[in-house]
Design a protein around this motif. Structure first.
Motif, PDB file in Angstrom:
ATOM      1  N   GLY A  48      14.836  43.783  82.370  1.00 28.90           N
ATOM      2  CA  GLY A  48      14.776  45.161  82.837  1.00 28.90           C
ATOM      3  C   GLY A  48      14.300  46.139  81.787  1.00 28.90           C
ATOM      4  N   ILE A  49      14.465  45.794  80.495  1.00 29.30           N
ATOM      5  CA  ILE A  49      14.007  46.664  79.414  1.00 29.30           C
ATOM      6  C   ILE A  49      12.734  46.104  78.766  1.00 29.30           C
ATOM      7  CG2 ILE A  49      16.260  47.680  78.937  1.00 29.30           C
ATOM      8  CD1 ILE A  49      16.594  45.664  76.651  1.00 29.30           C
ATOM      9  N   GLY A  50      11.966  45.362  79.533  1.00 22.08           N
ATOM     10  CA  GLY A  50      10.673  44.875  79.059  1.00 22.08           C
ATOM     11  C   GLY A  50      10.750  43.783  78.021  1.00 22.08           C
ATOM     12  N   GLY A  51      11.926  43.139  77.881  1.00 16.51           N
ATOM     13  CA  GLY A  51      12.082  42.089  76.886  1.00 16.51           C
ATOM     14  C   GLY A  51      12.310  42.598  75.480  1.00 16.51           C
ATOM     15  N   ALA A  52      12.510  43.912  75.311  1.00 16.50           N
ATOM     16  CA  ALA A  52      12.645  44.512  73.971  1.00 16.50           C
ATOM     17  C   ALA A  52      14.078  44.386  73.473  1.00 16.50           C
ATOM     18  CB  ALA A  52      12.216  45.976  74.013  1.00 16.50           C
ATOM     19  N   ASN A  53      14.419  43.227  72.909  1.00 15.96           N
ATOM     20  CA  ASN A  53      15.801  42.948  72.528  1.00 15.96           C
ATOM     21  C   ASN A  53      15.924  42.451  71.088  1.00 15.96           C
ATOM     22  OD1 ASN A  53      18.566  42.815  73.034  1.00 15.96           O
ATOM     23  ND2 ASN A  53      18.479  40.696  73.741  1.00 15.96           N
ATOM     24  N   VAL A  54      14.918  42.673  70.255  1.00 17.40           N
ATOM     25  CA  VAL A  54      14.980  42.170  68.878  1.00 17.40           C
ATOM     26  C   VAL A  54      16.069  42.867  68.073  1.00 17.40           C
ATOM     27  CG1 VAL A  54      13.716  42.019  66.694  1.00 17.40           C
ATOM     28  CG2 VAL A  54      12.588  41.407  68.831  1.00 17.40           C
ATOM     29  N   ALA A  55      16.195  44.176  68.212  1.00 17.21           N
ATOM     30  CA  ALA A  55      17.168  44.929  67.420  1.00 17.21           C
ATOM     31  C   ALA A  55      18.426  45.284  68.205  1.00 17.21           C
ATOM     32  CB  ALA A  55      16.526  46.218  66.898  1.00 17.21           C
ATOM     33  N   LYS A 379      27.443  57.107  74.471  1.00 17.95           N
ATOM     34  CA  LYS A 379      27.853  56.394  75.680  1.00 17.95           C
ATOM     35  C   LYS A 379      26.838  56.523  76.810  1.00 17.95           C
ATOM     36  CE  LYS A 379      30.534  60.316  77.475  1.00 17.95           C
ATOM     37  NZ  LYS A 379      31.863  60.756  77.961  1.00 17.95           N
ATOM     38  N   TYR A 380      25.688  57.168  76.530  1.00 21.39           N
ATOM     39  CA  TYR A 380      24.731  57.458  77.595  1.00 21.39           C
ATOM     40  C   TYR A 380      23.631  56.406  77.731  1.00 21.39           C
ATOM     41  CZ  TYR A 380      27.042  61.959  77.244  1.00 21.39           C
ATOM     42  OH  TYR A 380      27.997  62.948  77.199  1.00 21.39           O
ATOM     43  N   GLY A 381      23.535  55.488  76.759  1.00 22.14           N
ATOM     44  CA  GLY A 381      22.523  54.450  76.869  1.00 22.14           C
ATOM     45  C   GLY A 381      21.838  54.194  75.544  1.00 22.14           C
ATOM     46  N   PHE A 382      20.580  53.763  75.603  1.00 18.75           N
ATOM     47  CA  PHE A 382      19.845  53.444  74.381  1.00 18.75           C
ATOM     48  C   PHE A 382      18.347  53.431  74.645  1.00 18.75           C
ATOM     49  CE2 PHE A 382      20.915  49.316  76.324  1.00 18.75           C
ATOM     50  CZ  PHE A 382      19.652  48.762  76.477  1.00 18.75           C
ATOM     51  N   LEU A 383      17.582  53.493  73.541  1.00 22.72           N
ATOM     52  CA  LEU A 383      16.134  53.280  73.536  1.00 22.72           C
ATOM     53  C   LEU A 383      15.843  52.129  72.577  1.00 22.72           C
ATOM     54  CD1 LEU A 383      14.945  57.001  73.153  1.00 22.72           C
ATOM     55  CD2 LEU A 383      15.094  55.684  75.271  1.00 22.72           C
ATOM     56  N   THR A 384      14.895  51.279  72.912  1.00 26.03           N
ATOM     57  CA  THR A 384      14.600  50.131  72.051  1.00 26.03           C
ATOM     58  C   THR A 384      13.119  49.789  72.121  1.00 26.03           C
ATOM     59  OG1 THR A 384      15.177  47.812  71.609  1.00 26.03           O
ATOM     60  CG2 THR A 384      15.155  48.500  73.907  1.00 26.03           C
ATOM     61  N   GLY A 385      12.592  49.267  71.023  1.00 28.82           N
ATOM     62  CA  GLY A 385      11.182  48.884  70.975  1.00 28.82           C
ATOM     63  C   GLY A 385      10.959  47.718  70.032  1.00 28.82           C
ATOM     64  N   ASP A 386      10.021  46.854  70.368  1.00 30.35           N
ATOM     65  CA  ASP A 386       9.700  45.664  69.575  1.00 30.35           C
ATOM     66  C   ASP A 386       8.197  45.614  69.304  1.00 30.35           C
ATOM     67  OD1 ASP A 386      12.335  44.981  69.967  1.00 30.35           O
ATOM     68  OD2 ASP A 386      11.901  43.311  71.337  1.00 30.35           O
ATOM     69  N   ILE A 387       7.848  44.933  68.225  1.00 27.81           N
ATOM     70  CA  ILE A 387       6.472  44.564  67.941  1.00 27.81           C
ATOM     71  C   ILE A 387       6.469  43.094  67.561  1.00 27.81           C
ATOM     72  CG2 ILE A 387       6.673  45.326  65.533  1.00 27.81           C
ATOM     73  CD1 ILE A 387       3.681  46.088  65.706  1.00 27.81           C
ATOM     74  N   GLU A 388       5.534  42.334  68.124  1.00 28.33           N
ATOM     75  CA  GLU A 388       5.495  40.889  67.914  1.00 28.33           C
ATOM     76  C   GLU A 388       4.113  40.471  67.433  1.00 28.33           C
ATOM     77  OE1 GLU A 388       6.880  36.965  70.379  1.00 28.33           O
ATOM     78  OE2 GLU A 388       5.510  38.328  71.425  1.00 28.33           O
ATOM     79  N   TYR A 389       4.093  39.642  66.405  1.00 31.20           N
ATOM     80  CA  TYR A 389       2.847  39.059  65.899  1.00 31.20           C
ATOM     81  C   TYR A 389       2.770  37.598  66.338  1.00 31.20           C
ATOM     82  CZ  TYR A 389      -0.204  36.621  62.608  1.00 31.20           C
ATOM     83  OH  TYR A 389      -1.167  35.813  62.051  1.00 31.20           O
ATOM     84  N   VAL A 390       1.613  37.209  66.892  1.00 32.53           N
ATOM     85  CA  VAL A 390       1.387  35.823  67.295  1.00 32.53           C
ATOM     86  C   VAL A 390       0.022  35.391  66.776  1.00 32.53           C
ATOM     87  CG1 VAL A 390       1.324  34.172  69.194  1.00 32.53           C
ATOM     88  CG2 VAL A 390       2.701  36.244  69.404  1.00 32.53           C
ATOM     89  N   GLY A 391      -0.003  34.283  66.054  1.00 31.46           N
ATOM     90  CA  GLY A 391      -1.261  33.780  65.481  1.00 31.46           C
ATOM     91  C   GLY A 391      -1.916  32.754  66.386  1.00 31.46           C
ATOM     92  N   TYR A 392      -2.537  33.201  67.474  1.00 37.47           N
ATOM     93  CA  TYR A 392      -3.116  32.276  68.454  1.00 37.47           C
ATOM     94  C   TYR A 392      -4.152  31.341  67.839  1.00 37.47           C
ATOM     95  CZ  TYR A 392      -0.872  35.051  72.100  1.00 37.47           C
ATOM     96  OH  TYR A 392       0.059  35.688  72.896  1.00 37.47           O
ATOM     97  N   SER A 393      -4.891  31.804  66.851  1.00 35.49           N
ATOM     98  CA  SER A 393      -5.929  30.967  66.248  1.00 35.49           C
ATOM     99  C   SER A 393      -5.347  29.823  65.430  1.00 35.49           C
ATOM    100  CB  SER A 393      -6.843  31.821  65.359  1.00 35.49           C
ATOM    101  OG  SER A 393      -6.114  32.360  64.268  1.00 35.49           O
ATOM    102  N   GLN A 394      -4.028  29.820  65.224  1.00 35.49           N
ATOM    103  CA  GLN A 394      -3.389  28.782  64.425  1.00 35.49           C
ATOM    104  C   GLN A 394      -2.969  27.567  65.259  1.00 35.49           C
ATOM    105  OE1 GLN A 394      -0.126  30.869  62.619  1.00 35.49           O
ATOM    106  NE2 GLN A 394      -1.451  32.538  61.926  1.00 35.49           N
ATOM    107  N   ALA A 395      -3.083  27.637  66.566  1.00 36.00           N
ATOM    108  CA  ALA A 395      -2.706  26.495  67.413  1.00 36.00           C
ATOM    109  C   ALA A 395      -3.582  25.282  67.080  1.00 36.00           C
ATOM    110  CB  ALA A 395      -2.845  26.859  68.884  1.00 36.00           C
TER     111      ALA A 395
END
Length: 530
Positions: A48-55, A379-395
């Motif tokens: 529901g929060i876009g998968g932004a759960n790193v922090a 008690k009103y909620g939260f805001l959260t954001g993630d950044i992800e690095y993926v090295g596709y050329s390394q497969a």
């Protein structure tokens, strides 16, 4: 050996602007992306929060993203998340030399029921008055998470001429054009190869055995491959359906140091199951010339590991980071092809099937790194954001049995140059209203293709969710809408044709289909707190 003339071309993309059509065993460019490009996953709260759960932490979804988040649990819980997926693909042939007429767009649907996650978290928290250790507690978790959904489908109808048709593809055995080349002559010999029962090994062999191709002589006396002559428009039809998923069984631990620093580690056991069935045909002069059905089943198991931490800079601010090792997956392909030809003589069967074959090999998918920040709004909620690095050329692909004759040298080189390292973004928010929750999220997964401009193949996820949480149970619901564009080509041609200038030779055009994918997934999580 060729196990499919379209190889492993998938809805998720292609190579250098088009889907990479596998014309020889080992060209599995698209598979590397298919098994590496993972969207938001986990419980309905995380979705529901876009998968932004790193922090953020405090959810079973932390186990597969940042296990340090397990350190926030103060009570144990068990959860179960079923889901429903609804997909639609709109396919439209694109105008080029391989398209002689416009036949409009076609829609195809692919729906599924699945389990998004199931797991249990065992929490252990020291009493606040127990100061015997700076480690305030920790949680051990294990469970299952569905990482990727392979339930997709598309269909199209295209119109071309004989020089750009599948017959032209057959006239280029092994991707070679000149009968004088060693590769051409070797490919002709392989085409005629049969097992002890007279069965052919690949689609080129079926075409030869079913009289779509014949071997004659050039003026110089060299063997040359030919096909029946066709004039006028050629109508091509194809339907491609895929089923299956990439899932992960995880176990991990997250610890809490002085309610300030949270550290965690996890191990994932990957399970992959994918079935792909395609049916392709060409018709001329009002009748079908041939059709073929290609079947490919890929299964595999693998392993990875991850480390993570979350630092509480202030009561309202958290920073998180995690890394995941490359995932090693041992894979097995089972494949066969059936060809029905209207050119076979009346006294012979017009239906031939290849020898069922199996390949075993492995893939190492890319390293992943995540960073995130979460801001708690009391008690009103939260805001959260993630950044992800993926090295596709390394497969990278690897052989596991040299006797099978697989060679991934060219494939791995193409991965290095055809894909790029990219960054994914995820943001989310939750509002709290007593025991009720409302959530919104967005995620953008960048295109992994080098030189992809101006055709944009980013993936965009739009998410929303609702929840209810008490001291003993919780219920969450989430909807995830995915939208992206792709291109597909059923085969590539090696021959050249003159461009706009007498000296400008370009690769002969292949049919190109533009695909717009839309998929909505609904997930419902139920959990007990104990």
């Amino acid at each position: 050996m060729k196990h499919t003339f379209m190889g492993l071309a998938t809805l998720l993309g292609g190579f250098l602007g088009l889907s990479y059509s596998a014309q020889a065993q080992g060209n599995r460019i698209d598979d590397a992306l298919l098994f590496s490009r993972l969207g938001p996953s986990g419980t309905a709260r995380t979705l529901g929060i876009g998968g932004a759960n790193v922090a953020l932490g405090g959810d079973f979804g932390s186990l597969s993203l940042n296990p340090a988040g397990l350190g926030f649990f103060t009570k144990s819980e068990v959860s179960f998340t079923p889901g429903l997926g609804f997909g639609t693909a709109k396919s439209t042939p694109q105008g080029n030399l391989a398209a002689t007429g416009s036949l409009g767009s076609m829609n195809e649907t692919a729906n599924s029921f699945h389990v998004a996650s199931v797991g249990v978290v065992f929490a252990n928290r020291r009493p606040d008055n127990d100061n015997t250790s700076d480690w305030r507690g920790g949680s051990f978790a294990l469970g299952f998470t569905r990482l990727a959904d392979f339930n997709q489908g598309f269909a199209y109808t295209n119109q071309t001429d004989d020089n750009h048709s599948f017959f032209q593809f057959l006239r280029e055995p092994g991707g070679y054009v000149s009968p004088s080349s060693a590769g051409y002559r070797s490919a002709l010999q392989n085409i005629r190869t049969q097992d002890n029962s007279g069965n052919y090994y690949d689609l080129d062999g079926l075409a030869y055995g079913n009289f779509l191709t014949t071997i004659g002589k050039t003026k110089g006396g060299l063997d040359s491959l030919g096909t029946p002559s066709r004039v006028g428009p050629i109508t091509q039809r194809e339907q491609v359906m895929t089923k299956g998923s990439l899932s992960q069984f995880d176990l991990g631990y997250g610890g809490n140091y002085r309610d300030k620093l949270y550290v965690g580690f996890g191990i994932g056991i990957v399970s992959l199951n994918r079935t792909r069935t395609s049916t392709f045909s060409e018709s001329s002069n009002g009748g079908e010339d041939f059709n073929y059905q290609d079947y490919l089943k890929t299964t595999g198991t693998g392993v990875n590991a991850r480390l993570g931490l979350i630092y509480r800079a202030a009561d309202a601010v958290r920073f998180g980071a995690s890394i995941q090792t490359p995932t090693y997956i041992r894979l097995t392909d089972e494949y066969s092809t059936t060809l029905t030809s209207q050119y076979a003589p009346a006294n012979l069967s017009n239906v031939l099937t290849t020898v069922p074959s199996t390949d075993e090999y492995s893939i190492t998918t890319p390293f992943r790194a995540n960073g995130g920040v979460a801001v708690l709004l009391s008690k009103y909620g939260f805001l959260t954001g993630d950044i992800e690095y993926v090295g596709y050329s390394q497969a990278r692909f690897h052989t596991v049995d040299a006797s099978q004759g697989l060679d991934f040298t060219d494939t791995n080189q193409a991965l290095s140059t055809g894909y790029k390292n990219t960054v994914n973004l995820r943001v989310g928010a939750e509002g709290r209203f007593d025991i009720f929750r409302a959530r919104l999220g967005y995620a953008r997964y960048g295109s992994p293709y080098a030189g992809d401009s101006p055709f944009n193949r980013d993936q965009n996820y739009y998410t929303a969710g609702l929840g209810l949480r008490t001291k003993s149970f919780f219920v969450d619901a989430a909807g995830v809408y995915l939208s992206y564009k792709d291109r597909y080509s059923p085969y590539t041609l090696a021959s050249n044709e003159v461009g706009n200038k007498p000296t400008n030779y370009v690769q002969r055009a292949s049919p190109v289909v533009a695909i717009t994918q839309d998929r909505f997934t609904f997930s419902l999580t139920g959990g007990l707190i104990f």
